[in-house]
Design a protein around this motif. Structure first.
Motif, PDB file in Angstrom:
ATOM      1  N   GLN A 224      10.477 -18.706   4.053  1.00 22.14           N
ATOM      2  CA  GLN A 224      10.111 -17.882   3.512  1.00 22.14           C
ATOM      3  C   GLN A 224      10.192 -19.063   1.598  1.00 22.14           C
ATOM      4  N   ALA A 225      10.963 -19.470   1.664  1.00 17.72           N
ATOM      5  CA  ALA A 225      11.061 -20.582   0.453  1.00 17.72           C
ATOM      6  C   ALA A 225       9.567 -21.317   0.173  1.00 17.72           C
ATOM      7  N   VAL A 226       9.024 -21.574   0.799  1.00 15.61           N
ATOM      8  CA  VAL A 226       8.418 -22.028   0.836  1.00 15.61           C
ATOM      9  C   VAL A 226       6.644 -21.109   0.486  1.00 15.61           C
ATOM     10  N   ALA A 227       7.053 -20.222   1.223  1.00 13.76           N
ATOM     11  CA  ALA A 227       5.708 -18.821   0.559  1.00 13.76           C
ATOM     12  C   ALA A 227       5.993 -18.725  -0.774  1.00 13.76           C
ATOM     13  N   LEU A 228       7.216 -19.376  -1.734  1.00 11.13           N
ATOM     14  CA  LEU A 228       7.108 -18.622  -3.022  1.00 11.13           C
ATOM     15  C   LEU A 228       6.736 -19.627  -3.723  1.00 11.13           C
ATOM     16  N   GLN A 229       6.779 -21.158  -3.205  1.00 13.22           N
ATOM     17  CA  GLN A 229       5.575 -22.276  -3.569  1.00 13.22           C
ATOM     18  C   GLN A 229       4.823 -22.237  -3.938  1.00 13.22           C
ATOM     19  N   ALA A 230       3.801 -21.904  -2.716  1.00 16.90           N
ATOM     20  CA  ALA A 230       2.444 -22.078  -1.904  1.00 16.90           C
ATOM     21  C   ALA A 230       1.787 -20.350  -2.774  1.00 16.90           C
ATOM     22  N   LYS A 231       2.152 -19.141  -2.497  1.00 18.71           N
ATOM     23  CA  LYS A 231       1.612 -18.531  -3.860  1.00 18.71           C
ATOM     24  C   LYS A 231       0.680 -18.208  -3.222  1.00 18.71           C
ATOM     25  N   ILE A 232       0.113 -17.636  -1.869  1.00 22.50           N
ATOM     26  CA  ILE A 232      -1.038 -17.105  -0.999  1.00 22.50           C
ATOM     27  C   ILE A 232      -0.995 -15.493  -1.500  1.00 22.50           C
ATOM     28  N   PRO A 233      -2.044 -15.532  -1.289  1.00 15.88           N
ATOM     29  CA  PRO A 233      -1.999 -13.883  -1.741  1.00 15.88           C
ATOM     30  C   PRO A 233      -1.536 -12.684  -0.870  1.00 15.88           C
ATOM     31  N   TYR A 234      -0.972 -13.296   0.490  1.00 11.14           N
ATOM     32  CA  TYR A 234      -0.892 -12.497   1.391  1.00 11.14           C
ATOM     33  C   TYR A 234       0.524 -13.530   2.487  1.00 11.14           C
ATOM     34  N   MET A 235       1.927 -12.401   3.198  1.00 15.28           N
ATOM     35  CA  MET A 235       2.998 -13.530   3.609  1.00 15.28           C
ATOM     36  C   MET A 235       3.384 -12.015   4.357  1.00 15.28           C
ATOM     37  N   ILE A 236       3.927 -12.419   5.082  1.00 13.15           N
ATOM     38  CA  ILE A 236       5.333 -11.201   5.909  1.00 13.15           C
ATOM     39  C   ILE A 236       6.641 -12.266   6.609  1.00 13.15           C
ATOM     40  N   THR A 237       7.486 -11.540   6.695  1.00 13.08           N
ATOM     41  CA  THR A 237       8.075 -12.418   7.444  1.00 13.08           C
ATOM     42  C   THR A 237       8.979 -11.561   7.886  1.00 13.08           C
ATOM     43  N   HIS A 238      10.282 -12.173   8.858  1.00 15.35           N
ATOM     44  CA  HIS A 238      11.301 -11.129   9.180  1.00 15.35           C
ATOM     45  C   HIS A 238      11.862 -11.262   8.052  1.00 15.35           C
ATOM     46  N   ALA A 239      13.205 -10.498   7.460  1.00 15.79           N
ATOM     47  CA  ALA A 239      14.640 -10.543   6.523  1.00 15.79           C
ATOM     48  C   ALA A 239      15.112 -11.687   7.329  1.00 15.79           C
ATOM     49  N   PRO A 240      15.748 -12.320   6.117  1.00 18.00           N
ATOM     50  CA  PRO A 240      17.028 -13.171   6.533  1.00 18.00           C
ATOM     51  C   PRO A 240      18.123 -13.212   7.401  1.00 18.00           C
ATOM     52  N   GLY A 241      17.393 -13.207   8.690  1.00 17.26           N
ATOM     53  CA  GLY A 241      19.143 -12.749   9.876  1.00 17.26           C
ATOM     54  C   GLY A 241      18.539 -11.430  10.567  1.00 17.26           C
ATOM     55  N   HIS A 242      17.079 -10.889  10.020  1.00  9.33           N
ATOM     56  CA  HIS A 242      17.166  -9.982  11.453  1.00  9.33           C
ATOM     57  C   HIS A 242      15.472  -9.891  12.632  1.00  9.33           C
ATOM     58  N   MET A 243      16.040 -10.738  13.206  1.00  8.68           N
ATOM     59  CA  MET A 243      15.326 -11.859  14.018  1.00  8.68           C
ATOM     60  C   MET A 243      14.311 -10.533  15.881  1.00  8.68           C
TER      61      MET A 243
END
Length: 257
Positions: A224-243
């Motif tokens: 998720q931290a990497v997504a902030l720098q990659a700035k790809i058009p779209y990305m979905i992740t889990h919310a922290p702690g929600h597995m």
């Protein structure tokens, strides 16, 4: 509770909080969903950064059922999802099936929640579980190794451990290399760029008492931290702690099954 029951509860909206301490004897996983166009770069990123991004499973484009959880749906079976667009967190959703696309590739990444039951078995107290809180997570100054468009800082999870049990905790977690393994750092948080230990970037701070040492493990929130720098058009992740909680038992993992 069985993981299948938990996933059904999540799908119905009856469980919408973190999964720390839930189904403790089963493997939990982080989720990253990205368009197929960026999947190879991300896979290469995980290979180059196995401590923070240990891959459990990669689903084919468009697929959403994990082989480790029969009848599961990774679009609905996680309590909360984060949606990123061009490096910005744009939405938080309880399900993502409404906008699912056939070119989405899903990555399940090992989670340190998995080894927590083994720590408890070993007599190591985990205060965030005792207090029904999410584990504390921090951005660090530890760089990841770049792959394609993906780069950024490593995120860690922190657990305070009694001084006399630090080595035991390290030994136990080293048995789980696909769940982040042994700690990345032990002791002074300032050495890894954490200026204020009482203010986690994600999760909840539970205090560090006299006679305890903070221990830090690489964390699957790193993408998720990497997504902030990659700035790809779209990305979905889990919310922290929600597995995503699988049917794969910790004992089966330890026995190589």
């Amino acid at each position: 509770m069985l993981p299948s029951d938990l996933r059904n509860n999540i799908r119905r909206g009856d469980h919408n909080t973190h999964t720390s301490g839930v189904c403790q004897h089963y493997v939990q996983a982080n989720l990253v969903v990205i368009p197929k166009e960026y999947a190879f770069d991300f896979l290469l990123f995980t290979i180059r950064n196995p401590k923070s991004c240990p891959i459990i499973e990669v689903l084919e484009a468009g697929q959403f059922e994990s082989k480790y959880a029969e009848g599961s749906d990774i679009r609905t079976d996680i309590p909360l999802y984060h949606v990123y667009e061009h490096g910005q967190l744009t939405d938080k959703k309880h399900r993502i099936d409404d906008g699912w696309k056939d070119d989405f590739v899903s990555f399940l990444i090992g989670c340190s929640f998995t080894f927590e039951s083994q720590l408890i078995k070993g007599g190591i107290p985990l205060r965030h579980i005792e207090e029904n809180k999410n584990v504390a997570m921090y951005k660090t100054s530890i760089p990841t190794e770049k792959a394609g468009v993906f780069e950024g800082s490593t995120v860690v999870s922190m657990r305070p451990v009694p001084d006399a049990l630090v080595q035991k905790a390290a030994d136990i977690t080293s048995l789980f290399p696909e769940m982040h393994g042994a700690p990345l750092h032990v002791g002074d948080p300032g050495e890894i760029g954490i200026d204020d230990i009482t203010q986690p970037d994600f999760g909840d701070f539970v205090g560090i008492k006299d006679g305890e040492t903070p221990m830090f493990w690489a964390c699957g929130v790193t993408p998720q931290a990497v997504a902030l720098q990659a700035k790809i058009p779209y990305m979905i992740t889990h919310a922290p702690g929600h597995m995503f909680v699988t049917d794969w038992k910790n004992d089966e993992y330890l026995n190589g099954k």
